[in-house]
Design a protein around this motif. Structure first.
Motif, PDB file in Angstrom:
ATOM      1  N   GLU A 218       0.722  -0.899  -0.198  1.00 33.63           N
ATOM      2  CA  GLU A 218      -0.005  -0.150  -0.209  1.00 33.63           C
ATOM      3  C   GLU A 218       0.796   1.092  -0.119  1.00 33.63           C
ATOM      4  OE1 GLU A 218       0.209  -2.425   2.401  1.00 33.63           O
ATOM      5  OE2 GLU A 218      -0.389  -1.375   3.575  1.00 33.63           O
ATOM      6  N   LEU A 219       2.076   0.883  -0.004  1.00 26.10           N
ATOM      7  CA  LEU A 219       3.208   2.390   0.045  1.00 26.10           C
ATOM      8  C   LEU A 219       3.401   2.535  -0.863  1.00 26.10           C
ATOM      9  CD1 LEU A 219       4.995   2.112   3.281  1.00 26.10           C
ATOM     10  CD2 LEU A 219       3.577   4.074   2.701  1.00 26.10           C
ATOM     11  N   VAL A 220       3.315   1.592  -2.316  1.00 30.01           N
ATOM     12  CA  VAL A 220       4.066   1.628  -3.170  1.00 30.01           C
ATOM     13  C   VAL A 220       2.770   2.271  -4.479  1.00 30.01           C
ATOM     14  CG1 VAL A 220       4.918  -0.318  -3.332  1.00 30.01           C
ATOM     15  CG2 VAL A 220       4.224   0.175  -5.613  1.00 30.01           C
ATOM     16  N   ALA A 221       3.265   3.176  -5.013  1.00 28.52           N
ATOM     17  CA  ALA A 221       1.847   3.970  -6.538  1.00 28.52           C
ATOM     18  C   ALA A 221       2.619   3.589  -7.733  1.00 28.52           C
ATOM     19  CB  ALA A 221       1.918   5.318  -5.456  1.00 28.52           C
ATOM     20  N   PHE A 222       1.900   2.479  -8.109  1.00 29.11           N
ATOM     21  CA  PHE A 222       2.498   2.631  -9.814  1.00 29.11           C
ATOM     22  C   PHE A 222       1.634   3.323 -10.758  1.00 29.11           C
ATOM     23  CE2 PHE A 222       2.849  -1.329  -8.052  1.00 29.11           C
ATOM     24  CZ  PHE A 222       4.352  -1.678  -8.248  1.00 29.11           C
ATOM     25  N   ALA A 223       2.546   3.823 -11.546  1.00 27.75           N
ATOM     26  CA  ALA A 223       1.886   5.127 -12.889  1.00 27.75           C
ATOM     27  C   ALA A 223       0.765   4.234 -13.728  1.00 27.75           C
ATOM     28  CB  ALA A 223       3.032   4.759 -14.255  1.00 27.75           C
ATOM     29  N   LYS A 240      -1.261  12.197  -4.690  1.00 25.17           N
ATOM     30  CA  LYS A 240      -2.213  12.094  -4.533  1.00 25.17           C
ATOM     31  C   LYS A 240      -3.448  10.819  -3.986  1.00 25.17           C
ATOM     32  CE  LYS A 240      -4.887  15.269  -5.039  1.00 25.17           C
ATOM     33  NZ  LYS A 240      -4.551  16.864  -4.826  1.00 25.17           N
ATOM     34  N   LYS A 241      -2.759   9.572  -4.800  1.00 22.30           N
ATOM     35  CA  LYS A 241      -3.460   8.896  -4.077  1.00 22.30           C
ATOM     36  C   LYS A 241      -2.710   7.313  -2.740  1.00 22.30           C
ATOM     37  CE  LYS A 241      -2.865   5.547  -7.315  1.00 22.30           C
ATOM     38  NZ  LYS A 241      -2.081   4.498  -8.694  1.00 22.30           N
ATOM     39  N   LEU A 242      -1.757   8.310  -3.064  1.00 29.86           N
ATOM     40  CA  LEU A 242      -0.800   7.667  -1.093  1.00 29.86           C
ATOM     41  C   LEU A 242      -1.240   8.530  -0.029  1.00 29.86           C
ATOM     42  CD1 LEU A 242       0.757   5.598  -1.237  1.00 29.86           C
ATOM     43  CD2 LEU A 242       2.647   7.525  -2.506  1.00 29.86           C
ATOM     44  N   VAL A 261       8.371  16.343  -9.225  1.00 32.23           N
ATOM     45  CA  VAL A 261       7.834  17.840  -9.149  1.00 32.23           C
ATOM     46  C   VAL A 261       6.342  17.614  -8.955  1.00 32.23           C
ATOM     47  CG1 VAL A 261       9.438  18.441 -11.310  1.00 32.23           C
ATOM     48  CG2 VAL A 261       6.882  19.214 -11.204  1.00 32.23           C
ATOM     49  N   GLY A 262       5.929  16.597  -9.674  1.00 33.05           N
ATOM     50  CA  GLY A 262       4.374  16.589  -9.438  1.00 33.05           C
ATOM     51  C   GLY A 262       4.227  15.708  -7.686  1.00 33.05           C
ATOM     52  N   ALA A 263       4.936  15.219  -6.975  1.00 32.86           N
ATOM     53  CA  ALA A 263       4.924  14.611  -6.314  1.00 32.86           C
ATOM     54  C   ALA A 263       4.928  16.269  -5.136  1.00 32.86           C
ATOM     55  CB  ALA A 263       6.227  13.809  -5.474  1.00 32.86           C
TER      56      ALA A 263
END
Lengths: 345, 345
Positions: A218-223, A240-242, A261-263
């Motif tokens: 749950e800590l990793v966000a894939f594209a 955002k998802k995270l 930069v998005g993060a």
DNA sequence: CTGAAAGCGCTAACAA
DNA sequence: TTGTTAGCGCTTTCAG
């Protein structure tokens, strides 16, 4: 205007075609006077030789091609200019050729080699499994630079320059752990990616494991599959998802600087401060990272050296027919202000 | 491995070369059986035809080239993919060719046309004065996209797609003035630049003049000659210089979005908040601008439409031999959070 | 349906 | 110093 050929020029000048050829190619064995006269006509009529005919006839050119998969990748883009400079410095002509995703790199390379009578080539980017066989068959020296291979395949046994993505993923996360972080989020590439993103992910897992921290998916966000992997958009969406998911994390590893930069933006919108509330680390060390606010701590790939090495390896193969060599570089940590030590709680 | 030719394949298959040619080019007038047999041998021996020979012999290809000056310009880079899609959609082969700064675009274009028997071409980027004469002489349709021309020369009288830099510079500054700003700093390109940067500067001056605000040279920061014009570094250095000089300004116009990221940094370091203490406006409207903090207000160039128009214009010329047309687009203001209304004092 | 032969525009022997 | 000529590897008539 009907296409002017060397014959036309010869006729106009009242000389043979070979004389014209000698003039335009700056070859010896021609008097300055005729040469001058011919060149004047060439200028006047804007005559430009046909390269196809030239390449067809010539036994060998002096050209080295840079064959790029992923020409829109800013990381590669920053290498173009350097490659050109280095190659010209060594006295070679430089040719940049983009291969689109639908094409097969080796086929394109072969075509180009035949077409241009290449002396050698450097393949930049993309992903290849066991390319050495087909590439060796080409019969000209080549170097792979930053060419990925999936975990299922071993590192190709041929001239190869780049970094070890698994190892650097490991180092990155290890640094975060050393800074006291244990809940480390990851913004990755596509889940289906089995090369760069997968390798760095493997490194992430290894570092965790080594520190006795269980891996939590749950800590990793894939594209998203429809979003460019290493883009700000991916970073924004991923972070955002995270955040929305409610998982707690004190640090975030983004697989590229552009992702950060998005993060940063997503974090900012959520009122999460970098680095006080969340540390962020990037990857690549592009120019931009220096100008972010706060300055981005990131793992820097030694681009310059990688370019130089690639050219060097190629030169060795060209000059001495040397055995294939590999040069695996280490990324270097650039510490700026986006990562902070986490106090024990 | 000695290079395999069509003759070799013919010999192996016990057929004539023309039959092999027909097979590999998917031409009619060949039985499925022989074709299959030939293709099998082609596969097995990894035969790849020599394009030089092909191009030399062929009367015309189906290729349209995108000839790019300034391949490291992210603004252009974002167009590559779109051009490829649009052109392929129209049934043409796509070829990207980079021209380096030392080369003359028209010469390169001519070479490429002869070499590849181009059907048409799109010239992207760079700067040209009165190119129509030489380009028209080529005898194939072409379109200039985002090709700059200095103020000394009129807009070329040929197919041309882009924006009016002077006008958009004017609009940008006018917007700032409308928002109550009078002391407007400018981070520009090189002082020697007499094209894009000069035009936008001219627009800046015109807007000022129209509002009765005197032009003050101390408010404009040109790029160091050794720094990339439209880069973060230039923005950082420029803004830094402006701040250090002590001139007062309530808004800053950066000639590209990339410049603003450096400017943001310099402002941040000086403790100047955007937009409370200083408004910032960018130019281009690249993806990145959306993810800056605060979100960048910027003039957006309609890239997609510019690409589509370029292709359309080329198609018209190709199909109907239409007269040269021009399509000048307007940039559109994207209002985000980096510009604020200035209270009257 | 297939093969032989004629070039595409140029370079590189070879002669003169 | 120059001109003549033979291909480079392929596509494309033109016969068969």
């Amino acid at each position: 205007m009907a296409q002017l050929t060397i014959k036309d020029i010869a006729k106009i000048c009242n000389v043979g075609v070979s004389t014209v050829s000698r003039a335009i190619n700056n070859e010896p064995g021609i008097s300055d006077k005729t040469k001058e006269r011919i060149m004047q006509v060439v200028q006047e009529f804007h005559y430009i030789p046909n390269n196809s005919a030239r390449n067809l006839k010539m036994v060998e050119s002096n050209t080295i091609a840079l064959i790029v998969t992923g020409i829109d990748n800013i990381f590669f883009q920053s290498m173009f200019g350097q490659f050109e400079v280095e190659l010209r410095k060594m006295g070679y002509d430089f040719l940049l050729h983009a291969v689109s995703w639908r094409e097969d790199v080796v086929t394109v390379a072969t075509e180009l080699m035949k077409e241009k009578r290449l002396k050698g080539m450097i393949l930049l980017g993309g992903q290849m499994e066991r390319p050495e066989e087909r590439l060796d068959a080409l019969g000209i020296p080549y170097v792979l630079c930053t060419v990925a291979h999936s975990a299922d395949y071993p590192m190709p046994n041929c001239p190869w320059v780049g970094i070890d993505d698994e190892l650097e993923g490991y180092h990155t996360v290890k640094y975060l752990i050393r800074m006291g972080h244990r809940d480390i989020a990851l913004v990755a590439g596509q889940e289906a990616d089995n090369a760069v993103s997968a390798q760095r992910l493997a490194g992430y897992k290894r570092a965790l494991q080594e520190a006795g921290i269980p891996f939590r998916p749950e800590l990793v966000a894939f594209a998203n599959p429809d979003v460019t992997d290493f883009s700000p958009e991916n970073g924004y969406l991923g972070a955002k998802k995270l955040i929305a998911s409610g998982v707690k994390f004190s640090a975030m590893f983004c697989m590229s600087d552009l992702i950060t930069v998005g993060a940063y933006k997503a974090l900012d919108e959520a009122g999460i401060r970098v680095p006080q509330d969340c540390s962020v680390i990037g990857f690549d060390g592009i120019e931009l990272s220096k100008y972010m606010c706060p300055g981005l701590t990131t793992m820097h790939q030694p681009i310059e050296e990688m370019v130089k090495s690639s050219v060097e390896l190629l030169m060795q193969a060209l000059d001495a027919g040397e055995k294939p060599k590999q040069k695996i570089y280490q990324a270097t940590l650039i510490e700026r202000d986006s990562v902070t030590k986490r106090e024990e709680s």
